[in-house]
Design a protein around this motif. Structure first.
Motif, PDB file in Angstrom:
ATOM      1  N   PRO A  19       0.810  -1.147   0.091  1.00  0.00           N
ATOM      2  CA  PRO A  19       0.135  -0.011  -0.100  1.00  0.00           C
ATOM      3  C   PRO A  19       0.900   1.135   0.175  1.00  0.00           C
ATOM      4  N   THR A  20       0.345   2.341  -0.574  1.00  0.00           N
ATOM      5  CA  THR A  20       1.019   3.437  -0.813  1.00  0.00           C
ATOM      6  C   THR A  20       1.647   4.051   0.604  1.00  0.00           C
ATOM      7  N   GLY A  21       0.816   3.947   1.420  1.00  0.00           N
ATOM      8  CA  GLY A  21       0.938   4.655   2.884  1.00  0.00           C
ATOM      9  C   GLY A  21       2.013   3.859   3.601  1.00  0.00           C
ATOM     10  N   LYS A  22       2.543   2.659   3.106  1.00  0.00           N
ATOM     11  CA  LYS A  22       3.673   1.718   3.954  1.00  0.00           C
ATOM     12  C   LYS A  22       4.943   1.944   3.186  1.00  0.00           C
ATOM     13  N   ARG A  23       4.899   2.896   1.971  1.00  0.00           N
ATOM     14  CA  ARG A  23       6.162   3.032   1.373  1.00  0.00           C
ATOM     15  C   ARG A  23       6.834   4.133   2.001  1.00  0.00           C
ATOM     16  N   LYS A  24       8.378   4.391   1.733  1.00  0.00           N
ATOM     17  CA  LYS A  24       9.021   5.358   2.097  1.00  0.00           C
ATOM     18  C   LYS A  24       8.849   6.698   1.493  1.00  0.00           C
ATOM     19  N   LEU A  25       9.138   7.767   2.045  1.00  0.00           N
ATOM     20  CA  LEU A  25       9.095   9.172   1.586  1.00  0.00           C
ATOM     21  C   LEU A  25      10.047   9.060   0.351  1.00  0.00           C
ATOM     22  N   ILE A  26      10.109  10.202  -0.422  1.00  0.00           N
ATOM     23  CA  ILE A  26      11.074  10.513  -1.407  1.00  0.00           C
ATOM     24  C   ILE A  26      12.288  10.660  -0.648  1.00  0.00           C
ATOM     25  N   GLY A  56      -5.403   2.660  12.718  1.00  0.00           N
ATOM     26  CA  GLY A  56      -6.558   2.557  11.749  1.00  0.00           C
ATOM     27  C   GLY A  56      -6.387   1.034  11.972  1.00  0.00           C
ATOM     28  N   PRO A  57      -7.737   0.518  11.306  1.00  0.00           N
ATOM     29  CA  PRO A  57      -7.670  -1.089  11.231  1.00  0.00           C
ATOM     30  C   PRO A  57      -6.715  -1.649  10.657  1.00  0.00           C
ATOM     31  N   LYS A  58      -6.017  -2.975  11.033  1.00  0.00           N
ATOM     32  CA  LYS A  58      -5.208  -3.683  10.373  1.00  0.00           C
ATOM     33  C   LYS A  58      -5.064  -4.302   9.174  1.00  0.00           C
ATOM     34  N   GLY A  59      -6.429  -4.782   8.962  1.00  0.00           N
ATOM     35  CA  GLY A  59      -6.948  -5.669   7.622  1.00  0.00           C
ATOM     36  C   GLY A  59      -6.071  -6.683   7.414  1.00  0.00           C
ATOM     37  N   LEU A  60      -6.725  -7.237   6.203  1.00  0.00           N
ATOM     38  CA  LEU A  60      -5.833  -8.525   5.973  1.00  0.00           C
ATOM     39  C   LEU A  60      -4.544  -8.313   5.014  1.00  0.00           C
ATOM     40  N   PRO A  61      -3.799  -9.372   4.930  1.00  0.00           N
ATOM     41  CA  PRO A  61      -2.753  -9.314   4.420  1.00  0.00           C
ATOM     42  C   PRO A  61      -3.158  -9.146   2.690  1.00  0.00           C
ATOM     43  N   HIS A  78      -6.130   0.812   4.987  1.00  0.00           N
ATOM     44  CA  HIS A  78      -5.224   0.280   3.474  1.00  0.00           C
ATOM     45  C   HIS A  78      -6.230  -0.755   2.686  1.00  0.00           C
ATOM     46  N   LEU A  79      -6.344  -0.177   1.460  1.00  0.00           N
ATOM     47  CA  LEU A  79      -7.345  -0.938   0.531  1.00  0.00           C
ATOM     48  C   LEU A  79      -6.562  -1.208  -0.659  1.00  0.00           C
ATOM     49  N   GLY A  80      -6.166  -2.446  -0.503  1.00  0.00           N
ATOM     50  CA  GLY A  80      -5.298  -3.042  -1.758  1.00  0.00           C
ATOM     51  C   GLY A  80      -3.918  -2.387  -1.894  1.00  0.00           C
ATOM     52  N   ALA A  81      -3.573  -1.917  -2.950  1.00  0.00           N
ATOM     53  CA  ALA A  81      -2.380  -1.295  -3.158  1.00  0.00           C
ATOM     54  C   ALA A  81      -2.551   0.478  -2.672  1.00  0.00           C
ATOM     55  N   LYS A  82      -3.582   0.788  -2.178  1.00  0.00           N
ATOM     56  CA  LYS A  82      -3.879   2.194  -1.947  1.00  0.00           C
ATOM     57  C   LYS A  82      -3.951   2.182  -0.785  1.00  0.00           C
ATOM     58  N   THR A  83      -3.697   3.541  -0.102  1.00  0.00           N
ATOM     59  CA  THR A  83      -4.036   4.027   1.200  1.00  0.00           C
ATOM     60  C   THR A  83      -4.734   4.941   1.237  1.00  0.00           C
TER      61      THR A  83
END
Length: 472
Positions: free
Chosen positions: A22-29, A39-44, A77-82
């Motif tokens: 997910p975008t939100g778990k990636r590093k900043l520039i 927020g909710p942990k969600g599924l892998p 986190h929703l798929g590859a999006k945050t």
């Protein structure tokens, strides 16, 4: 299973999970790690996609209420999006309004925006393709345009009052005819003369488009759209829907385009702005068609729904409408000396304006806005949001930030900003992507709410319809 295949499977799962992180778990520039609200942990891999899907069908909006419990902001986190859900007016103002220059793009939607809409609906287009359309549509907000269009709004409203008189049992259909007819006249220049089937098809275009947003897993994992077409098993269904949508649009668009080309078209947004050489719009004919038709879609559907909600509120909270009628009687006269309210009365009928705002707060038509995506890394109050993070207004939570939020109380808007429907209200979005037609929508709501309150008595009937009488 032997150790070799098991290791291979684990490695494959790891690679896939990293690719679709997910975008939100990636590093900043600059290399720093992101730091997001709780927020909710969600599924892998899927995150909270299943919860969101269930929540979309829930009229009580349990999912939105639950995520609001995490605080002013909630990370989902929703798929590859945050998505960061904004649950308070304060953070919406900070992120969407004050930082609008860097939160005004959209995330890619290969299905809803691509196949279904042929990249023509500006609502969900990224900034680079949205800005030119926005420039052209901005003319709808000009004072001269509002004055010209206001005459049509008043005329169509008068027609709606006559329809109420002769067919009161079809009150909700009169709302739709008004809303569609007035925006049709503004955009295309002609009074509405479409068949029942044509109107139903256009309404279905809205329904199917809205239903397509987020319905396909491809919109949550946009990289999958890069697969060779022979592997895109989903493509045929959505492309068929997009082709049908195109045909419906073209059946409305082609006649007015021909009139413009022949020099016989009446005054309209299409003739005087969109296809006017002085405008220098850079889009092609298909872009023009989608831009014009999406205005008709948006302008008709939301006004219809808001007027229906107003009737529901009138039945549940008659005291507010008695107060509103008294205000109208004071300004517009009573009995034989009465006249219909007109748009220039807006400054003097502020309680009517407050009713329009309360209708949209009390039962929001849009419970969550399309994502406002960050076009750069954002640092905000100790949090670090990577480029590509989406911010979504949780309209259910934000609209409930008031005393006795479940009650319909227009007085809560009597604060000096009654005539600005966007002040303190986010139903039209916010920041640079605020709906370009929000002033037109406000004027349609004002003129019709005022006249209905002045002229019509609504009473609940024993069957699921309304008993309507004309006010004396």
């Amino acid at each position: 299973m032997s150790i070799g295949p098991a290791v291979f499977l684990l490695v494959l799962i790891f690679i896939v999970s990293q690719y679709f992180k997910p975008t939100g778990k990636r590093k900043l520039i600059d290399g720093r790690s992101s730091h997001l609200p709780p927020g909710p942990k969600g599924l892998p891999l899927l995150g909270s996609l299943l919860d969101l899907k269930t929540g979309r069908q829930d009229p009580n909006h349990k999912f939105l209420w639950e995520i609001a419990k995490y605080g002013e902001m909630t990370t989902v986190h929703l798929g590859a999006k945050t998505w960061i859900f904004l649950n308070s007016h304060r953070v919406v103002s900070e992120i969407i309004a004050k930082r609008g220059s860097v939160t005004n793009t959209r995330s890619p939607m290969p299905i809803a925006s691509g196949l279904v809409s042929r990249d023509g609906r500006s609502l969900i287009l990224p900034q680079e393709t949205w800005s030119e359309r926005r420039r052209v549509m901005h003319s709808l907000l000009s004072g001269s345009a509002l004055k010209q269009y206001g005459e049509w709004q008043e005329l169509e409203s008068t027609q709606m009052m006559a329809e109420y008189l002769f067919q009161p049992e079809k009150w909700y259909k009169h709302h739709y005819r008004y809303a569609n007819s007035v925006v049709h006249r503004i955009v295309l220049g002609e009074r509405l003369a479409k068949s029942t089937q044509e109107l139903a098809d256009l309404q279905n275009c809205v329904t199917f488009f809205v239903g397509s947003i987020g319905s396909s897993i491809i919109d949550w994992f946009p990289e999958l759209a890069r697969l060779p077409k022979v592997l895109q098993f989903w493509r045929a269904h959505w492309q068929s829907l997009g082709d049908w949508n195109y045909r419906v649009y073209n059946s409305w668009w082609a006649p007015i385009k021909k009139q413009v080309d022949e020099g016989t078209a009446p005054p309209s947004f299409v003739r005087d702005v969109l296809l006017n050489e002085d405008t220098r719009y850079k889009g092609d004919d298909q872009d023009c068609m989608y831009l014009a038709m999406q205005l008709i879609e948006a302008g008709s559907d939301t006004t219809r729904e808001a007027l229906n909600i107003m009737v529901m509120a009138m039945l549940e909270y008659p005291e507010a409408f008695q107060k509103a009628r008294a205000e109208i009687d004071h300004i517009c006269g009573y009995g034989k000396n009465a006249r219909l309210p007109v748009l220039v009365d807006m400054d003097n009928l502020r309680f009517i304006c407050a009713i329009a705002k309360e209708v949209l707060r009390w039962r929001p038509i849009f419970v969550a806005t399309p994502d406002h995506v960050a076009s750069q890394d954002i640092d905000f109050e100790g949090y670090r949001f990577p480029l590509g993070t989406g911010f979504v207004i949780n309209e259910v939570a934000v609209g409930s930030e008031c005393e006795n939020s479940g009650a319909f109380d227009p007085d809560r808007w009597m604060n000096g900003h009654e005539t600005d429907i966007s002040h303190g209200l986010w139903q039209f979005g916010g920041g640079r992507r605020i709906c370009v037609g929000y002033r037109l929508a406000q004027r349609s709501l004002f003129i019709n709410i005022a006249r209905l309150i002045q002229c019509i008595d609504f009473k609940a009937a024993s069957c699921p319809i309304l008993f309507i009488t004309m006010s004396q």
